[in-house]
Every structure is written in structure tokens, then in C-alpha cells.
Scaffold this motif. Structure first.
Motif, mmCIF file in Angstrom:
data_model
loop_
_atom_site.group_PDB
_atom_site.id
_atom_site.type_symbol
_atom_site.label_atom_id
_atom_site.label_comp_id
_atom_site.label_asym_id
_atom_site.label_seq_id
_atom_site.Cartn_x
_atom_site.Cartn_y
_atom_site.Cartn_z
ATOM 1 N N ILE A 17 19.210 47.467 11.986
ATOM 2 C CA ILE A 17 19.236 48.111 10.832
ATOM 3 C C ILE A 17 20.459 47.546 9.984
ATOM 4 C CG2 ILE A 17 20.590 50.199 9.719
ATOM 5 C CD1 ILE A 17 17.424 50.735 10.533
ATOM 6 N N TYR A 21 20.051 45.718 6.064
ATOM 7 C CA TYR A 21 20.492 46.205 5.133
ATOM 8 C C TYR A 21 21.395 45.263 4.486
ATOM 9 C CZ TYR A 21 18.599 50.742 4.962
ATOM 10 O OH TYR A 21 17.441 51.678 4.809
ATOM 11 N N TYR A 28 19.503 48.484 -3.239
ATOM 12 C CA TYR A 28 18.934 49.847 -2.853
ATOM 13 C C TYR A 28 19.054 50.685 -3.970
ATOM 14 C CZ TYR A 28 19.035 53.893 0.048
ATOM 15 O OH TYR A 28 18.620 54.920 0.738
ATOM 16 N N LEU A 36 12.224 57.470 -2.712
ATOM 17 C CA LEU A 36 12.955 58.318 -1.989
ATOM 18 C C LEU A 36 13.186 59.775 -2.440
ATOM 19 C CD1 LEU A 36 15.925 56.288 -0.174
ATOM 20 C CD2 LEU A 36 13.410 56.513 0.408
ATOM 21 N N ARG A 39 15.594 64.085 -2.852
ATOM 22 C CA ARG A 39 17.155 64.004 -2.198
ATOM 23 C C ARG A 39 18.134 64.939 -3.122
ATOM 24 N NH1 ARG A 39 18.874 57.751 -2.436
ATOM 25 N NH2 ARG A 39 17.552 57.847 -4.208
ATOM 26 N N GLU A 58 27.371 63.566 6.193
ATOM 27 C CA GLU A 58 25.886 62.776 5.910
ATOM 28 C C GLU A 58 25.739 61.844 6.994
ATOM 29 O OE1 GLU A 58 24.688 61.111 2.111
ATOM 30 O OE2 GLU A 58 22.613 60.968 3.190
ATOM 31 N N GLY A 60 24.185 58.422 7.927
ATOM 32 C CA GLY A 60 23.325 57.540 7.331
ATOM 33 C C GLY A 60 23.299 57.547 6.013
ATOM 34 N N GLY A 62 24.143 55.688 3.462
ATOM 35 C CA GLY A 62 23.817 54.539 2.596
ATOM 36 C C GLY A 62 24.969 54.269 1.630
ATOM 37 N N TYR A 65 24.737 57.653 -2.395
ATOM 38 C CA TYR A 65 23.794 58.471 -3.394
ATOM 39 C C TYR A 65 24.129 60.202 -3.270
ATOM 40 C CZ TYR A 65 19.755 60.278 -6.114
ATOM 41 O OH TYR A 65 18.992 60.790 -7.220
ATOM 42 N N MET A 82 28.642 58.784 7.205
ATOM 43 C CA MET A 82 28.525 57.822 8.320
ATOM 44 C C MET A 82 27.583 56.949 8.270
ATOM 45 S SD MET A 82 28.884 59.300 12.086
ATOM 46 C CE MET A 82 29.590 57.637 12.930
ATOM 47 N N GLY A 108 29.875 53.075 11.239
ATOM 48 C CA GLY A 108 29.741 53.089 12.673
ATOM 49 C C GLY A 108 28.307 53.806 12.979
ATOM 50 N N TYR A 110 25.990 57.113 14.425
ATOM 51 C CA TYR A 110 26.098 58.203 14.816
ATOM 52 C C TYR A 110 25.318 58.272 16.108
ATOM 53 C CZ TYR A 110 25.630 63.189 14.579
ATOM 54 O OH TYR A 110 25.771 64.851 14.805
ATOM 55 N N SER A 127 19.320 62.116 5.457
ATOM 56 C CA SER A 127 18.429 62.039 4.141
ATOM 57 C C SER A 127 17.913 60.587 4.445
ATOM 58 C CB SER A 127 19.290 62.031 2.872
ATOM 59 O OG SER A 127 18.667 61.529 1.800
ATOM 60 N N TYR A 128 16.603 60.611 4.674
ATOM 61 C CA TYR A 128 15.748 59.070 4.882
ATOM 62 C C TYR A 128 16.719 58.279 5.927
ATOM 63 C CZ TYR A 128 12.794 60.560 1.280
ATOM 64 O OH TYR A 128 11.766 61.162 0.505
ATOM 65 N N SER A 129 17.277 58.787 6.906
ATOM 66 C CA SER A 129 17.808 58.140 7.763
ATOM 67 C C SER A 129 16.971 58.313 9.111
ATOM 68 C CB SER A 129 19.247 58.447 8.209
ATOM 69 O OG SER A 129 19.518 59.853 8.293
ATOM 70 N N ILE A 133 15.394 55.585 12.525
ATOM 71 C CA ILE A 133 16.399 55.425 13.960
ATOM 72 C C ILE A 133 15.360 55.717 15.121
ATOM 73 C CG2 ILE A 133 18.219 56.192 14.965
ATOM 74 C CD1 ILE A 133 19.437 57.179 12.309
#
Ligand SMILES: C[S@@+](CC[C@H](N)C(=O)[O-])C[C@H]1O[C@@H](n2cnc3c(N)ncnc32)[C@H](O)[C@@H]1O
Length: 217
Positions: A17, A21, A28, A36, A39, A58, A60, A62, A65, A82, A108, A110, A127-129, A133
Motif C-alpha cells: 500500500i 500511494y 488522488y 469513490l 463518501r 477514520e 485509512g 488518505g 477528504y 490514521m 501508521g 490500523y 471509507s474505501y480502505s 486491506i
């Protein structure tokens, strides 16, 4: 197994990941508004009064947003974001600076087993994480239950499924798994009561996305 979705260890998954990114963080916000979906809708559905003094996490986050949407909708909330990608967190730090010290950003992963937020959160947003994963997403759902207060809510906006193999393969090249697995996992989880559930078509049904909110019993 689809390309990009192999059974990686947690360390390999996080590294994949972070690498992904390094470049994607630069494009993005320019690109993701166009696919996406859900949201804005999921933030509007979070079932707390607007003036509530709540703790939101939240996972992930990103580029921040959703943190911005959450900060505007809940002006008294303390919001933690995070993200495992330093490139994304760097952008989120700039994009959320105007909200001051009620926003706390952590670079870091989660992970299962953390004691950092034990029963402190009123809201945890994914949200879209989670579709990215793999295969650790289910461990993160377990962790969210540890971190939510009783009566707190988990909120999800993410890809749901597609009837088109070519599209699923394309998304798996971007590390996204689309199997309807997230909604099923939440609905099968007897620790949550469903508060809001919606599956919607994107681009005339090339794929579907899901929005879900569950309250921890
Ligand atoms: C598709 S982006 C979604 C960003 C944001 N939530 C949004 O809706 O625009 C997925 C984000 O999840 C982050 N991520 C992936 N695995 C993670 C983990 N284990 N812990 C924290 N963040 C993670 C990625 O670095 C990436 O920024």
C-alpha cells in the motif's frame, strides 16, 4: 486469486500500500471524485446531532477528504485520521490544517491488538480502505469493535461488487477486492444493529458501491 490480491502478511500488505500511494497520492484528489461514490452520503448519515462532542476515527484517511467533511458536519468533534502511507498523511496534514488541534493525524497501520483507542470512539469510518486491506480486513473489523464505545457506530463506504470479470480484474490490479464481502460481514455480525444500508449502482451498473452504518450493541 486475482492479481494484486494475494494472501500477504500484514507487513507485506502495508508495504504494498505504501508503494502504491507513492505515485497515486499525487493524483488522488484529481481523480477519485469520479469513482469513490458515497463518501458525502455516508458522512451525512452518521446518526449523531451536529453539535455532538464526539470522538471520530477514520481508518485509512488518505488525503483527508472525509476528515474535512466530518470536521464541517460535526464542529465540536475531535477527529483522528490514521493512514499507513506517509505520502497520503503529508497531504492530509496540509488539507486539514485549518481545523486546528481537533484534528489528529497518525501515520501508521490500523492493526488488530492495538490498545490506543480502547472504547474511546463514538464513530469509526472506513471509507474505501477495507477493500484494499487483504486479507486483514476482517481483523480490522474486530479491532473497530474494541475501539468503539457501546452505542458507537461503524460507518462504511466502499466498493461492493461487479458483475463484470474484466472490471474486477482491473480493480484487483489496484489492490481492490470486490466480492460483496464487506456488507455480508457487517450484516452477519451480531454485535452490530444495522442503522443504514444501501447498495447503489455506479456508471449504469459497471460496479456497485455500498454504504452501511451499524451501531455497536
Ligand atoms: C482508497 S484510499 C481511501 C482514502 C479516504 N478514506 C477516502 O475515502 O478518500 C485507502 C487508504 O487506506 C490506507 N490504508 C491501507 N491500509 C491501511 C491500514 N492498515 N491502516 C491505515 N491505513 C491504511 C491507504 O494508505 C490509503 O490512503
Amino acid at each position: 486469486m486475482l492479481p494484486g490480491i494475494s494472501a500477504k502478511s500484514e507487513k507485506e500488505q502495508n508495504q504494498t500500500i505504501q508503494n502504491y500511494y507513492k505515485f497515486q497520492s499525487k493524483i488522488y484528489d484529481l481523480t477519485r471524485w469520479s469513482f469513490l461514490f458515497g463518501r458525502i452520503g455516508i458522512v451525512k448519515q452518521i446518526p449523531f446531532p451536529r453539535d455532538a462532542k464526539i470522538n471520530i476515527l477514520e481508518v485509512g484517511c488518505g488525503t483527508g477528504y472525509n476528515i474535512r467533511l466530518l470536521a464541517k458536519r460535526f464542529p465540536n468533534a475531535t477527529i483522528t485520521g490514521m493512514d499507513v502511507s506517509e505520502d497520503m498523511i503529508d497531504i492530509a496534514t496540509k488539507q486539514t490544517a485549518r481545523f486546528g488541534d481537533r484534528i489528529n493525524l497518525i501515520c501508521g497501520p490500523y492493526m488488530k491488538g492495538s490498545k490506543d483507542f480502547n472504547e474511546q470512539m463514538d464513530v469509526i469510518l472506513f471509507s474505501y480502505s477495507l477493500t484494499m486491506i487483504n486479507p486483514q480486513w476482517s481483523e480490522l473489523l474486530e479491532q473497530a469493535k474494541v475501539d468503539l464505545k457501546k452505542g458507537g457506530v461503524v460507518a462504511l463506504a466502499d466498493f461492493h461488487n461487479s458483475n463484470f470479470g474484466f472490471f474486477k480484474r482491473h480493480m484487483s490490479n489496484h489492490h481492490v477486492r470486490m466480492d460483496g464481502h464487506l456488507l455480508k460481514a457487517f450484516k452477519d455480525d451480531s454485535d452490530y444493529t444495522s442503522v443504514y444500508e444501501k447498495v447503489k449502482a455506479a456508471y449504469l451498473g459497471i460496479w456497485h458501491y455500498v454504504m452501511y452504518i451499524g451501531r455497536k450493541k
